[in-house]
Design a protein around this motif. Structure first.
Motif, PDB file in Angstrom:
ATOM      1  N   HIS A  21      50.959  65.916 -86.324  1.00  9.45           N
ATOM      2  CA  HIS A  21      52.242  66.222 -86.971  1.00  9.45           C
ATOM      3  C   HIS A  21      53.301  66.650 -85.960  1.00  9.45           C
ATOM      4  O   HIS A  21      54.406  67.016 -86.344  1.00  9.45           O
ATOM      5  N   THR A  22      52.948  66.653 -84.673  1.00 10.66           N
ATOM      6  CA  THR A  22      53.967  66.943 -83.654  1.00 10.66           C
ATOM      7  C   THR A  22      54.779  65.667 -83.403  1.00 10.66           C
ATOM      8  O   THR A  22      54.419  64.593 -83.879  1.00 10.66           O
ATOM      9  N   ASP A  23      55.856  65.790 -82.656  1.00 11.73           N
ATOM     10  CA  ASP A  23      56.676  64.611 -82.339  1.00 11.73           C
ATOM     11  C   ASP A  23      55.846  63.522 -81.681  1.00 11.73           C
ATOM     12  O   ASP A  23      55.928  62.351 -82.047  1.00 11.73           O
TER      13      ASP A  23
ATOM     14  N   LYS B   8      58.027  66.001 -77.597  1.00 13.59           N
ATOM     15  CA  LYS B   8      57.293  67.196 -77.188  1.00 13.59           C
ATOM     16  C   LYS B   8      56.185  67.527 -78.166  1.00 13.59           C
ATOM     17  O   LYS B   8      56.078  66.942 -79.238  1.00 13.59           O
ATOM     18  N   LEU B   9      55.414  68.528 -77.777  1.00 12.35           N
ATOM     19  CA  LEU B   9      54.324  68.939 -78.652  1.00 12.35           C
ATOM     20  C   LEU B   9      54.791  70.029 -79.609  1.00 12.35           C
ATOM     21  O   LEU B   9      54.185  71.083 -79.702  1.00 12.35           O
ATOM     22  N   ALA B  10      55.889  69.776 -80.290  1.00 11.52           N
ATOM     23  CA  ALA B  10      56.339  70.700 -81.324  1.00 11.52           C
ATOM     24  C   ALA B  10      56.261  69.957 -82.644  1.00 11.52           C
ATOM     25  O   ALA B  10      56.337  68.731 -82.673  1.00 11.52           O
ATOM     26  N   LEU B  11      56.085  70.681 -83.725  1.00  9.43           N
ATOM     27  CA  LEU B  11      55.973  70.040 -85.026  1.00  9.43           C
ATOM     28  C   LEU B  11      57.180  69.120 -85.255  1.00  9.43           C
ATOM     29  O   LEU B  11      58.328  69.514 -85.036  1.00  9.43           O
TER      30      LEU B  11
END
Lengths: 304, 265
Positions: free
Chosen positions: A156-158, B114-117
């Motif tokens: 569910h991350t980018d 990036k590794l952000a929701l």
């Protein structure tokens, strides 16, 4: 039977990492990755070798994951940069890994007798079990769920959304600026890290690594994925990854019952193949029967 | 904004199937230009789109977007500057992902992933505001998988995803051709609204002459890999579809094929 069920649940949980990895490539990335057979044995071989060499079982397992990821990335490079058909790319890596695994192990079978493994570490904790679920199985379950939750979050991350879209509509995701070569390679690396982790755990659990331990793992992983999806549903990623873990356990229980019923262990491959075939064809057959019966109900007048 | 110089593209060069798709194309678009492109099948319209988007690399010539030479950049590298809507409503969205996930992918255009929701409360609010502009009720269905939407709804969503990050160039590749007349009109209206609001530099391929005349401020006609007609706003306004058809036949050297009449009508 109680002991058999106990063992089936423990194995199901350890093979669940394999099932999650296969789910990742086949379902999320929509890539038929044949690397699995090789990377599973690679995980087992490397972990066993390192443990015999005095490594801590946990670091040995982590090292197996890293090397598994490298194997997956290699398949990814073959198919994206080398433009080799995806199926063939996986088969090539799998084949190459057979030789590499033998190099690592230096013989076909590495026993882990009297070694400190991940499994003996957990056993020494003497965690009380609950019914058919042993204390060891509880620890396995915690680790599986942890990996599952990290995977759910990641998807569910980018970056995770890009990987999912690569499997869903690669033309579209390129038009939004994602490098599908990169997402494919990352996806294959993560998947094979989980599969190698499964191999490392299984080797420690059964007390040996064998060069042939990876044979048929893709089909077993697929069986778990399909059985899980059919039984527990796959509406969301959260649900599907849970279903895959459930599928892995159910698969092991079915195998335990089959062995109980008098089948030889050598029959397991055909049983597994049959499970996959039935699970894949049953929905279509059922649909056909339903159609026919609804036609009959309407007096058989409708053609289509 | 867009500057195409001497671009040539040949498919299957040196074989019996050799096809010259684009012959020394030159095209300059000023910021805010909205160009419509017509032409019969095989005229090179789609190839032109793909040359701009990076789907194909040209055999020769250069392509500049906003002063930057992008000739050698791959499709995903150019995507930071280019929004695109395809003819097939299935092509522009990921069917097994939810509306908000699709929008999150579009929202990340031009940024490093990036590794952000991908979806958070802040973005969700932006998505809802933007979806409300479409007037399709999609703002209340953020968690619906896109595969459940109708063709028209998917195309409206594709249009929003292609435009709401304000790309330098918007490419519309017959984006209403696969829809029924009512839905097509809805997408046309939305297109005009969105392009005007964001002052997007737009290139639109269409088979519909009516659309080609009423939309945009400039019209190009293509034939056999060349731009054979380039009408500015003033001339375009005075034209009828009949005039356009005539111009087309003239430009082709008088050969009038009933087939083309049918395609262009």
């Amino acid at each position: 039977m109680g002991v058999a069920i106990n063992g089936a649940i423990e194995q199901g949980l350890l093979f669940a990492f394999l099932a999650l990895g296969v789910y990742f490539t086949f379902r999320i990335l929509n890539f038929p990755d044949m690397t699995a057979d090789g990377s599973f044995a690679l995980g087992g071989a490397l972990a066993a070798k390192l443990i015999i060499g005095g490594w801590n079982p946990v670091t040995a397992t982590l090292a197996a994951m890293v090397v598994g990821a490298a194997a997956g990335a290699f398949t990814g490079l073959l198919t994206t940069k080398g433009k080799i058909n995806g199926l063939l790319a996986g088969i090539l890596t799998m084949n190459a890994l057979y030789s590499i695994n033998l190099r690592i192990m230096e013989k076909a079978n590495l026993p882990l007798l009297r070694e400190d493994t991940f499994y003996t570490m957990i056993q020494s904790l003497h965690i009380p079990g609950i019914g058919v679920i042993s204390g060891e199985a509880i620890i396995f379950l915690v680790i599986v769920l942890l990996v599952k939750l990290i995977m759910d979050w990641f998807l569910h991350t980018d970056l995770g959304l890009d990987i999912r879209a690569t499997g869903d509509n690669s033309k579209m995701i390129r038009s939004f600026g994602a490098n599908t070569d990169r997402t494919t390679i990352i996806g294959l690396a993560l998947s094979n890290a989980m599969i190698a982790m499964s191999g490392a755990f299984i080797a420690q659990y059964q007390g040996f690594a064998d060069v042939g331990m990876g044979i048929g793992m893709i089909v077993i992983g697929l069986a778990s994925v399909i059985v899980g999806e059919v039984l527990f549903g796959s509406r969301s990623i959260f649900r599907a990854s849970l279903a895959v873990i459930g599928g892995s356990i159910v698969y092991r229980l079915v195998i335990a019952v089959a062995l109980r019923a008098g089948f030889n262990p050598s029959d397991l491959k055909i049983i597994t193949a049959l499970i996959v075939i039935i699970a894949l064809t049953l929905p279509n057959v059922a649909k056909g029967i339903w159609k026919k019966s609804s036609k009959a109900a309407k007096g058989g007048k409708l053609d289509a | 904004m867009l500057n195409i110089r001497q671009v040539r593209k040949v498919f299957n060069a040196g074989t019996v199937n050799e096809k010259i798709a684009l012959q020394e194309i030159n095209l300059t678009m000023a910021p805010g230009d909205f160009i419509t492109v017509i032409g019969s099948n095989g005229a090179g319209k789609s190839t032109l789109m793909n040359i701009i988007s990076g789907g194909y690399l040209p055999d020769q010539g250069t392509i500049e977007i906003d002063g930057k030479n992008v000739t050698k950049l791959a499709e995903h590298q150019r995507a930071a500057f280019i929004g695109r809507v395809f003819q097939d409503p299935m092509a522009g969205t990921a069917p097994n992902m939810t509306i908000e996930e699709n929008l999150a992918i579009a929202y990340a255009r031009g940024h490093r992933r990036k590794l952000a929701l991908g979806v958070n409360a802040k973005k969700r609010k932006i998505f809802q505001e933007q979806l409300a502009l479409l007037d399709q009720g999609l703002e209340n269905r953020l968690k619906t998988k896109v595969g459940f939407l109708s063709g028209g709804q998917r195309q409206a969503l594709s249009l929003l995803m292609a435009t709401f990050t304000q790309p330098k160039i918007l490419l519309l590749d017959e984006h209403t051709a696969a829809l029924d007349p009512k839905r097509a009109q809805l997408i046309v209206d939305l297109t005009v609204k969105i392009v005007e609001k964001n002052k997007l530099t737009t290139l639109m391929v269409t088979h519909n002459m009516e659309q080609a005349l009423t939309m945009g401020n400039r019209l190009l006609m293509m034939h056999e890999g060349r731009i054979i007609l380039d009408l500015p706003q003033e001339k375009k306004q005075q034209m009828t579809t009949k005039d356009l058809l005539q111009a087309f036949e003239q430009a082709r050297g008088g050969e009038a094929f009933a087939e083309d009449r049918f395609i262009l009508a």
